[in-house]
Enzyme design. Structure first.
Site, PDB file in Angstrom:
ATOM      1  N   GLY A 108       0.978  -1.122   0.083  1.00 38.19           N
ATOM      2  CA  GLY A 108      -0.004  -0.076   0.236  1.00 38.19           C
ATOM      3  C   GLY A 108       0.914   1.297   0.134  1.00 38.19           C
ATOM      4  N   LYS A 109       0.386   2.513  -0.253  1.00 36.42           N
ATOM      5  CA  LYS A 109       1.011   3.814  -0.032  1.00 36.42           C
ATOM      6  C   LYS A 109       0.001   4.762  -0.175  1.00 36.42           C
ATOM      7  CE  LYS A 109       5.467   5.157  -0.050  1.00 36.42           C
ATOM      8  NZ  LYS A 109       6.291   4.308   0.272  1.00 36.42           N
ATOM      9  N   GLY A 110       0.385   5.818   0.415  1.00 42.94           N
ATOM     10  CA  GLY A 110      -0.492   7.261   0.683  1.00 42.94           C
ATOM     11  C   GLY A 110       0.218   8.468   0.374  1.00 42.94           C
TER      12      GLY A 110
END
Ligand code: NAD
Length: 425
Positions: A108-110
């Protein structure tokens, strides 16, 4: 311009890296459909009250690329040039980084489009809390566990954790990693990425019959990853002859005295500027990019993306490149360096020490227990060595570059987990 601002190419690069390994594995269209594209992309508008009373609306993203092997894991960056393409690329790399070191997590990444330097401390806190609150159904232990990235550190993680804990009325440190030690952060996290880089370098040197005690080294970037990698390599007996940061690149033919250089930079906001006047035998390079072309045994790019491409790759003289940064080489550079016989330890393996200790932090939080630094180091060592061994084995068996081998190992694990789980409904 090269660097972290070259966003679109990060996604192109990530997709090309995936495709190369998928071709070797002869993945079917169904298998590719299951694992290539991100599973969940969330975009949120984040209204925040500024100190002057005005409401400013920011844009935030969270991408869960793949969660077949475990909850999504990856940092959240605050930067004015964040784009969805970039977050997608970084999330894909996280899926395969977690798989290559075989920790039970997905990718994941934000990101939030903001220049945090323009915010007051209060505005930054309100923005961080609003981001987490707006995406509260996306995050959670067992679902998606964020961590620090560019411009977000332990304090922002503490606000994330507090927002979630207040919302659920429970103490929930396990929803985020990279926290301050006082709130369940792990010993060893600060140096974990560089420790992992050096474990990989030692394993690679054994494979290449390269003696670390007589090896010469250049390191690009002198932040968390570059600074500790240079120090660790110095402690291993290497002669570190090249160092750089965003204030310049410097050479010391006889080798830098790393403990003293770190003392120097610590008193100067972490920067190397002026190091040529403070130490004898140190000179500044006119063109900082020349650092990458020094005649060294080991080169550690630990600053930015896309530093070595088709243009400068022919001039690289190192025998071994250890990617401390994410995406410092383009696929064109990969091809040229492979042809020249340079061994490249790819980012998804080389800098996975950070996410590995993040995983160990999550494990400790779930047990409500804190390990000693030695215990953390022991697990990190074991996990990184096992990952390196499986990638090296695939590299030798299939006669493919280490990067492709790392993707092959990782994609096989993600595909297998996806197929075992099957499709729900
Ligand atoms: P950092 O901000 O601590 O350090 C970055 C360093 O790069 C600084 O010394 C900066 O001056 C230098 N730099 C910036 N522009 C430069 C230029 N043009 N030439 C030379 N040096 C330049 O960041 P970090 O945490 O060390 O991260 C570095 C890289 O490693 C990034 O690609 C990051 O995504 C990756 N990474 C970091 C971690 C981690 O745990 N910190 C984990 C995995 C990957």
């Amino acid at each position: 311009m090269r660097g972290i601002f070259d966003r679109t190419s990060a996604l192109d690069n990530a997709m090309r890296q995936f495709d190369r390994a998928a071709e070797i594995l002869e993945l079917t269209p169904n298998q590719i459909a299951m694992i290539k594209e991100p599973r969940r992309v969330t975009q949120a508008r984040l209204p925040v009250q500024m100190d002057n009373g005005q409401i400013k609306v920011f844009t935030g993203y969270r991408v869960q690329h793949n969660v077949a092997r475990g909850p999504a894991k990856g940092g959240v960056r605050f930067h004015p040039k964040v784009t969805l393409d970039e977050v997608n690329a970084l999330a894909l790399w996280m899926t395969y980084k977690c798989a290559v070191v075989d920790i039970p997590m997905g990718g994941g990444k934000g990101g939030v489009v903001v220049d945090p330097k323009e915010l007051s401390a209060g505005e930054l806190e309100r923005l961080a809390r609003r981001y987490f609150a707006e995406l509260i159904d996306v995050f959670g232990d067992g679902r998606d566990i964020p961590a620090p990235d560019v411009n977000t550190g332990p304090q922002v993680m503490a606000w994330f954790m507090d927002t979630f804990s207040m919302h659920t009325k429970m103490f929930r440190p396990e929803v985020v990693t990279g926290k301050p030690l006082e709130l369940g952060g792990s010993l060893g996290r600060e140096t974990a990425t560089a420790d992992g880089v050096v474990i990989c370098i030692k394993e690679a040197c054994e494979h290449l019959n390269l003696d670390l005690k007589t090896a010469t080294v250049a390191v690009q970037g002198f932040g968390n990853v570059g600074g500790y990698s240079a120090l660790n390599l110095y402690n291993e007996g290497c002669r570190v002859i090249g160092l750089s940061d965003d204030t310049g690149a410097f050479v010391a033919e006889d080798g830098f005295d790393l403990p003293r250089v770190r003392e120097y930079t610590q008193s100067r906001k972490g920067k190397l500027a002026g190091v040529e006047n403070a130490f004898e035998g140190v000179r500044r390079l006119e063109d900082p990019q020349e650092l990458l072309e020094l005649p060294v045994d080991i080169l550690v790019p630990a600053a930015l993306e896309n530093q070595i491409d088709g243009e400068n790759a022919p001039r690289i003289r190192a025998r071994l490149i250890a990617e401390g940064a994410n995406g410092p080489l383009t696929t064109e550079a990969d091809d040229i360096l492979d042809e020249k016989g340079v061994l490249v330890i790819p980012d998804i393996l080389c800098n996975a020490g950070g996410v590995t200790v993040s995983y160990l932090e999550w494990v400790q939080n779930r047990m409500g227990y804190a390990w000693t630094a030695e215990r953390v180091q022991e697990d990190l060592d074991r996990i990184m060595k096992a990952a390196f061994a499986s990638v090296l084995k695939t590299h030798l068996e299939r006669n493919i570059p280490l990067r492709v081998a790392a993707f092959v190992v990782a994609i096989e694990r993600v595909t297998r987990a996806s197929e075992l789980r099957g499709l729900y409904a």
